[in-house]
Design an enzyme around this catalytic site. Structure first.
Site, PDB file in Angstrom:
ATOM      1  N   ILE A 209       0.828  -1.201   0.000  1.00 15.38           N
ATOM      2  CA  ILE A 209       0.000   0.000   0.000  1.00 15.38           C
ATOM      3  C   ILE A 209       0.863   1.252   0.000  1.00 15.38           C
ATOM      4  CG2 ILE A 209      -1.647   1.336   1.376  1.00 15.38           C
ATOM      5  CD1 ILE A 209      -2.925  -1.306   2.227  1.00 15.38           C
ATOM      6  N   ASP A 228      11.603   3.760   4.402  1.00 14.15           N
ATOM      7  CA  ASP A 228      11.383   2.389   4.865  1.00 14.15           C
ATOM      8  C   ASP A 228      12.594   1.975   5.684  1.00 14.15           C
ATOM      9  OD1 ASP A 228      10.250  -0.263   5.120  1.00 14.15           O
ATOM     10  OD2 ASP A 228       9.157   0.171   3.258  1.00 14.15           O
ATOM     11  N   ASP A 251      14.691   3.565  10.390  1.00 16.46           N
ATOM     12  CA  ASP A 251      13.791   2.856  11.281  1.00 16.46           C
ATOM     13  C   ASP A 251      12.893   3.888  11.955  1.00 16.46           C
ATOM     14  OD1 ASP A 251      12.461   1.395  13.186  1.00 16.46           O
ATOM     15  OD2 ASP A 251      14.250   0.424  14.010  1.00 16.46           O
ATOM     16  N   LEU A 284      -4.889 -13.162  22.581  1.00 16.67           N
ATOM     17  CA  LEU A 284      -4.253 -12.521  23.728  1.00 16.67           C
ATOM     18  C   LEU A 284      -3.741 -13.545  24.736  1.00 16.67           C
ATOM     19  CD1 LEU A 284      -3.555  -9.821  25.089  1.00 16.67           C
ATOM     20  CD2 LEU A 284      -5.762  -9.933  26.255  1.00 16.67           C
ATOM     21  N   ASN A 334     -10.910  -7.556  15.725  1.00  8.10           N
ATOM     22  CA  ASN A 334     -10.610  -8.739  14.930  1.00  8.10           C
ATOM     23  C   ASN A 334      -9.959  -9.777  15.829  1.00  8.10           C
ATOM     24  OD1 ASN A 334     -10.608 -10.255  12.624  1.00  8.10           O
ATOM     25  ND2 ASN A 334      -8.897  -9.212  11.648  1.00  8.10           N
ATOM     26  N   TYR A 340      -2.929  -5.288  17.253  1.00  2.00           N
ATOM     27  CA  TYR A 340      -3.117  -4.494  16.031  1.00  2.00           C
ATOM     28  C   TYR A 340      -4.351  -3.598  16.157  1.00  2.00           C
ATOM     29  CZ  TYR A 340      -3.370  -3.521  10.995  1.00  2.00           C
ATOM     30  OH  TYR A 340      -3.410  -2.911   9.771  1.00  2.00           O
ATOM     31  N   LYS A 344      -4.412   0.531  15.963  1.00  2.00           N
ATOM     32  CA  LYS A 344      -5.128   1.260  14.928  1.00  2.00           C
ATOM     33  C   LYS A 344      -6.268   2.103  15.502  1.00  2.00           C
ATOM     34  CE  LYS A 344      -2.536   0.027  11.546  1.00  2.00           C
ATOM     35  NZ  LYS A 344      -1.668   1.045  10.883  1.00  2.00           N
ATOM     36  N   THR A 376      -3.332  -7.562  -1.234  1.00  2.00           N
ATOM     37  CA  THR A 376      -1.884  -7.390  -1.190  1.00  2.00           C
ATOM     38  C   THR A 376      -1.231  -8.765  -1.068  1.00  2.00           C
ATOM     39  OG1 THR A 376      -1.824  -7.219   1.231  1.00  2.00           O
ATOM     40  CG2 THR A 376      -2.136  -5.153  -0.006  1.00  2.00           C
TER      41      THR A 376
END
Length: 435
Positions: A209, A228, A251, A284, A334, A340, A344, A376
């Protein structure tokens, strides 16, 4: 990876079989290309309630010819900003009901609303009703059509948003509610290359992306800095060379990343795109602390730290744009992605809190894109049934492309998008979860 189901449903046997079995029937989406930059057809302008927005000059600049006939418009815009009560909502039904079947495949329906009036609960109820109406309509139109709601008070300030939503560039953006303010629009010198003369930095831009975002910003005239990690330096240089930009191996989690970016760009930065991100999926109960902390560090802490440093250093010019990458996972959650999803969702909090301060103090807008299932290399490696569920569980019944995220980012980065601030725009085909 090619979507074979989408291809199959485009054949006569595929259409017959999926219709008989009640399976999703995705339509190929009409996306932007240099030889077909606009929708094929006219624009039908409808009104519900009394409005004084003065839309005509703005709509004339969208590139779509006005279509007041009963033909097949490529786009319909319904100005419902003047609806103030339940009775006015009947006009919404009366305006759209007769024309919905005539909208072309991959067409656009944009409803215009007004901000909710805290002093008038009837107006607030009617305007909030437009949100439920728009989201519901987006889930039933089919044929690759999209439906979005824009809350505005100034048509000129909302022009870049309307141009985006009424174009092929918004193919995978549907069911969204976008609020625009009254910021004075800055018209670009070159409408085909609106970012000409501007510098844009994209993190995680060596592939996926991020690479698509860099390509699209370069197409729009920006000088792109491809950032990157040092391990991806060769890929970053390849992308930068192709786009006539520069590579910056760095980094982003380094404590001095912001200072090093500022040093590398002594003339300043106009667009900052926080795209770099990682996943370390595990439930988790089975997730060690390292998997948690590494995701939060890359996806959230580095964004906060770098943004603060660049703003404090004055590296982002007035009129600048910050676009961060959130995710549907941070909105709907999710399984296996508590780390994650947390990172987000944190991006959403950052955007909503920082946006008013950054614009008032630095003249910089702060927004986010929230991708859903995007085709992707990473999603191609997902197990078949999970991948198919991700593709089909949205109103367009297919996965998005990296270019869909890139086009949305380019709209938010546009010089004339100063009235769009503090928004989190989902690029998910109107995911059926959390949308």
């Amino acid at each position: 990876m090619a979507d074979r189901y989408l291809s199959f449903t485009g054949t006569p046997p595929g259409r017959f079989l999926t219709r008989r079995l009640g399976l999703p029937q995705p339509a190929p989406l009409r996306r932007w290309s240099a030889d077909r930059p606009s929708l094929d057809g006219g624009l039908l302008h409808l009104t519900a309630g009394k409005s004084d927005l003065g839309l005509a000059p703005v709509l004339a600049r969208t590139g779509l010819a006005r279509d007041d006939t009963t033909g097949r418009p490529a786009a319909v815009i319904l100005d419902a900003s003047g609806v103030r009560d339940v009775e006015g909502l009947a006009e919404v039904h009366a305006a759209l009901h007769p024309v919905l079947r005539s909208v072309t495949a991959s067409g656009r329906i944009v409803v215009l609303g007004a901000p909710l009036d805290p002093a008038d609960h009837h107006q607030a109820a009617a305007q909030q009703a437009l949100e439920g109406f728009t989201r519901s309509l987006g889930k039933e139109t089919g044929g690759g059509r999209t439906v979005n709601l824009v809350r505005l008070t100034d048509a000129d300030a909302a022009e870049s948003t309307l141009r985006f939503l009424l174009s092929p560039k918004s193919a995978y953006v549907s069911g969204q509610v976008i609020e625009t303010g009254t910021h004075e629009p800055a018209a670009p010198h070159d409408t085909d290359r609106p970012l000409a003369g501007r510098t844009a930095l994209v993190t995680g831009a060596a592939r996926g992306i991020g690479e698509a975002v860099a390509e699209t910003l370069a197409r729009d005239g920006a000088r792109v800095v491809v950032l990157d990690v040092p391990q991806a330096e060769q890929d970053a240089r390849r992308v930068a060379e192709r786009l006539d930009g520069i590579a910056l191996p760095l980094d982003i989690t380094a404590d001095d990343a912001g200072a090093r970016i500022a040093d590398a760009l002594p003339d300043g930065l106009d667009v900052l795109v926080h795209n770099a991100g990682v996943t370390r999926d595990r439930r988790l109960v089975n997730m060690p602390a390292e998997r948690w902390s590494s995701v939060l560090e890359v996806n959230l802490a580095s964004v906060l730290r770098t943004t603060d440093a660049l703003l404090a250093a004055g590296a982002l010019k007035r009129g600048g744009r910050i676009v961060a990458t959130a995710s549907i996972a941070g909105i709907a959650g999710n399984a296996g992605q508590t780390n994650y999803g947390a990172s987000k969702a944190g991006i959403t909090g950052l955007v909503r809190s920082l946006a008013p301060h950054a614009q008032a103090t630095h003249g910089v807008t702060v927004n986010a894109v929230a991708p859903g299932f995007i085709e992707t290399k990473m999603t191609a490696a997902v197990p078949l049934f999970i991948r198919e569920a991700g593709r089909r569980m949205n109103s367009l019944a297919q996965g998005g492309l990296p270019s869909d995220v890139a086009e949305t980012t380019a709209w938010l980065a546009h010089p004339a998008s100063g009235a769009v601030n503090g928004q989190v725009v989902r690029v998910c085909g109107q995911s059926l979860l959390g949308a």
